[in-house]
Design a protein around this motif. Structure first.
Motif, PDB file in Angstrom:
ATOM      1  N   SER A  10    -112.243-116.321 -64.534  1.00  0.00           N
ATOM      2  CA  SER A  10    -112.952-115.510 -65.527  1.00  0.00           C
ATOM      3  C   SER A  10    -113.183-116.277 -66.825  1.00  0.00           C
ATOM      4  O   SER A  10    -113.771-115.744 -67.763  1.00  0.00           O
ATOM      5  N   ARG A  38    -113.330-108.899 -64.854  1.00  0.00           N
ATOM      6  CA  ARG A  38    -113.750-109.825 -65.922  1.00  0.00           C
ATOM      7  C   ARG A  38    -114.875-110.763 -65.485  1.00  0.00           C
ATOM      8  O   ARG A  38    -115.407-111.518 -66.287  1.00  0.00           O
ATOM      9  N   ASP A  53    -101.759-114.231 -60.475  1.00  0.00           N
ATOM     10  CA  ASP A  53    -101.298-114.806 -61.740  1.00  0.00           C
ATOM     11  C   ASP A  53    -100.781-116.215 -61.461  1.00  0.00           C
ATOM     12  O   ASP A  53     -99.949-116.403 -60.561  1.00  0.00           O
ATOM     13  N   ASN A  73    -108.894-123.881 -64.724  1.00  0.00           N
ATOM     14  CA  ASN A  73    -109.591-123.585 -65.993  1.00  0.00           C
ATOM     15  C   ASN A  73    -108.775-122.516 -66.728  1.00  0.00           C
ATOM     16  O   ASN A  73    -109.113-121.340 -66.713  1.00  0.00           O
ATOM     17  N   LEU A  74    -107.649-122.960 -67.306  1.00  0.00           N
ATOM     18  CA  LEU A  74    -106.651-122.006 -67.768  1.00  0.00           C
ATOM     19  C   LEU A  74    -106.383-122.123 -69.260  1.00  0.00           C
ATOM     20  O   LEU A  74    -106.706-123.130 -69.896  1.00  0.00           O
ATOM     21  N   TYR A 117    -101.356-128.425 -74.117  1.00  0.00           N
ATOM     22  CA  TYR A 117    -102.387-129.195 -73.406  1.00  0.00           C
ATOM     23  C   TYR A 117    -101.852-130.576 -73.041  1.00  0.00           C
ATOM     24  O   TYR A 117    -102.124-131.103 -71.965  1.00  0.00           O
ATOM     25  N   PHE A 139    -116.538-126.692 -77.750  1.00  0.00           N
ATOM     26  CA  PHE A 139    -117.633-126.170 -76.938  1.00  0.00           C
ATOM     27  C   PHE A 139    -118.755-125.601 -77.800  1.00  0.00           C
ATOM     28  O   PHE A 139    -118.509-124.964 -78.824  1.00  0.00           O
TER      29      PHE A 139
HETATM   30  N1  LIG Z   1    -113.167-123.676 -76.957  1.00  0.00           N
HETATM   31  C1  LIG Z   1    -113.206-124.978 -77.130  1.00  0.00           C
HETATM   32  O1  LIG Z   1    -113.972-125.511 -77.939  1.00  0.00           O
HETATM   33  C2  LIG Z   1    -112.287-125.854 -76.305  1.00  0.00           C
HETATM   34  C3  LIG Z   1    -112.290-127.234 -76.503  1.00  0.00           C
HETATM   35  C4  LIG Z   1    -111.491-128.042 -75.701  1.00  0.00           C
HETATM   36  C5  LIG Z   1    -110.695-127.473 -74.703  1.00  0.00           C
HETATM   37  N2  LIG Z   1    -110.693-126.110 -74.548  1.00  0.00           N
HETATM   38  C6  LIG Z   1    -109.860-125.584 -73.465  1.00  0.00           C
HETATM   39  O2  LIG Z   1    -110.561-125.690 -72.233  1.00  0.00           O
HETATM   40  C7  LIG Z   1    -110.023-124.745 -71.316  1.00  0.00           C
HETATM   41  C8  LIG Z   1    -111.153-123.970 -70.687  1.00  0.00           C
HETATM   42  O3  LIG Z   1    -111.879-123.276 -71.711  1.00  0.00           O
HETATM   43  P1  LIG Z   1    -112.507-121.825 -71.483  1.00  0.00           P
HETATM   44  O4  LIG Z   1    -113.265-121.495 -72.716  1.00  0.00           O
HETATM   45  O5  LIG Z   1    -113.181-121.766 -70.166  1.00  0.00           O
HETATM   46  O6  LIG Z   1    -111.168-120.974 -71.450  1.00  0.00           O
HETATM   47  P2  LIG Z   1    -111.000-119.375 -71.406  1.00  0.00           P
HETATM   48  O7  LIG Z   1    -112.341-118.709 -71.404  1.00  0.00           O
HETATM   49  O8  LIG Z   1    -110.005-119.013 -72.435  1.00  0.00           O
HETATM   50  O9  LIG Z   1    -110.388-119.168 -69.943  1.00  0.00           O
HETATM   51  C9  LIG Z   1    -109.038-119.340 -69.663  1.00  0.00           C
HETATM   52  C10 LIG Z   1    -108.735-118.497 -68.450  1.00  0.00           C
HETATM   53  O10 LIG Z   1    -107.343-118.594 -68.128  1.00  0.00           O
HETATM   54  C11 LIG Z   1    -107.027-117.382 -67.508  1.00  0.00           C
HETATM   55  N3  LIG Z   1    -105.598-117.186 -67.469  1.00  0.00           N
HETATM   56  C12 LIG Z   1    -104.732-117.166 -68.520  1.00  0.00           C
HETATM   57  N4  LIG Z   1    -103.474-116.953 -68.082  1.00  0.00           N
HETATM   58  C13 LIG Z   1    -103.568-116.795 -66.736  1.00  0.00           C
HETATM   59  C14 LIG Z   1    -102.619-116.553 -65.717  1.00  0.00           C
HETATM   60  N5  LIG Z   1    -101.316-116.409 -66.015  1.00  0.00           N
HETATM   61  N6  LIG Z   1    -103.039-116.466 -64.437  1.00  0.00           N
HETATM   62  C15 LIG Z   1    -104.354-116.598 -64.132  1.00  0.00           C
HETATM   63  N7  LIG Z   1    -105.299-116.854 -65.056  1.00  0.00           N
HETATM   64  C16 LIG Z   1    -104.911-116.941 -66.338  1.00  0.00           C
HETATM   65  C17 LIG Z   1    -107.712-116.328 -68.350  1.00  0.00           C
HETATM   66  O11 LIG Z   1    -107.836-115.192 -67.542  1.00  0.00           O
HETATM   67  P3  LIG Z   1    -107.847-113.680 -68.109  1.00  0.00           P
HETATM   68  O12 LIG Z   1    -109.303-113.304 -68.045  1.00  0.00           O
HETATM   69  O13 LIG Z   1    -107.016-112.944 -67.131  1.00  0.00           O
HETATM   70  O14 LIG Z   1    -107.255-113.713 -69.488  1.00  0.00           O
HETATM   71  C18 LIG Z   1    -109.035-117.007 -68.655  1.00  0.00           C
HETATM   72  O15 LIG Z   1    -110.038-116.634 -67.742  1.00  0.00           O
HETATM   73  C19 LIG Z   1    -109.069-123.854 -72.116  1.00  0.00           C
HETATM   74  O16 LIG Z   1    -107.754-124.317 -71.941  1.00  0.00           O
HETATM   75  C20 LIG Z   1    -109.527-124.107 -73.549  1.00  0.00           C
HETATM   76  O17 LIG Z   1    -108.508-123.865 -74.488  1.00  0.00           O
HETATM   77  C21 LIG Z   1    -111.469-125.307 -75.312  1.00  0.00           C
END
Ligand SMILES: NC(=O)c1ccc[n+]([C@@H]2O[C@H](COP(=O)([O-])OP(=O)(O)OC[C@H]3O[C@@H](n4cnc5c(N)ncnc54)[C@H](OP(=O)(O)O)[C@@H]3O)[C@@H](O)[C@H]2O)c1
Length: 192
Positions: A10, A38, A53, A73-74, A117, A139
């Motif tokens: 998601s 989601r 989970d 992708n967590l 991370y 992003f």
């Molecule tokens: N935003 C930025 O600019 C940026 C830059 C560099 C790196 N990143 C990192 O890149 C990664 C991917 O980004 P993103 O935006 O795609 O992340 P995101 O939208 O926050 O997605 C993270 C996913 O992890 C899932 N999750 C969390 N705990 C879980 C669990 N215990 N079991 C199963 N699923 C779980 C969440 O599911 P739920 O829907 O259940 O919560 C969510 O769908 C993240 O780690 C982010 O921090 C982000």
């Protein structure tokens, strides 16, 4: 047919990757996520969906068994998640993992927000799995595909990356995993 599972399906980037992969006939896609609602109204009729989970290693094992590629992708307790994924992959004999980490994890001093991370990347690197770790910059929602990569040990570049670019790179790795074994790549938009 290549079996691919997305953990955290998601997530923002995962949703972009799903949009690309559902159009490919040679990929059988499994979506692992805590709450399938989601996914919204995304057409995932061709995918297997598992609600679970990542903090539950038995659920992970059952989901990962028989997969060719795991794409994680967590967000959250990434170190524990990485450990669980490695355990589940070792116990089911699955070798290839793509793990999304972040820019800045090798900086000294390390920002506290980046510690999970970094720890997760350390766990994956020490695992002996055929990993590809990605360290994206921040992003954007830009509708463009424009990226470059840096290898571990090189100075990271850039300040932004479009979600679409990162999803495109992840898809390339899924299509040709042999080109990215034990790579740990910074990802950015050139000249930013
Ligand atoms: N935003 C930025 O600019 C940026 C830059 C560099 C790196 N990143 C990192 O890149 C990664 C991917 O980004 P993103 O935006 O795609 O992340 P995101 O939208 O926050 O997605 C993270 C996913 O992890 C899932 N999750 C969390 N705990 C879980 C669990 N215990 N079991 C199963 N699923 C779980 C969440 O599911 P739920 O829907 O259940 O919560 C969510 O769908 C993240 O780690 C982010 O921090 C982000």
């Amino acid at each position: 047919m290549k079996n691919v599972i997305i953990l955290g399906a998601s997530g923002n980037i995962a949703k972009h990757v799903i949009d690309i992969l559902v159009k490919k006939n040679d990929i059988s896609l499994t979506l692992f996520l805590r709450d399938k609602t989601r996914l919204g109204n995304k057409d995932v009729s061709g995918c297997k969906i598992i609600e679970g989970d990542v903090l539950d290693v038995n659920q992970l094992k059952n989901a990962i068994r028989g997969q060719d590629i795991v794409y994680a992708n967590l967000a959250g307790d990434l170190e524990t998640m990485a450990k669980n994924i490695v355990t589940a992959m070792n116990e089911t004999g699955v070798k290839k993992i793509i793990f999304i980490s972040s820019i800045g994890i090798y900086n000294v001093p390390l920002k506290s927000v980046l510690k999970p991370y970094r720890k997760a990347a350390d766990v994956i690197e020490a695992s002996g799995l055929e990993y590809t770790i990605l360290r994206p910059t921040w992003f954007t929602n830009a509708n463009e595909v424009d990226f470059e990569t840096t290898r571990k040990g090189q100075q990271e570049k850039g300040s932004v990356i479009s979600q679409k670019s990162l999803a495109t790179l992840i898809t390339k790795i899924i299509e040709s995993p042999e080109n990215y074994i034990r790579e740990n790549l910074g990802v950015n938009k050139p000249n930013t």
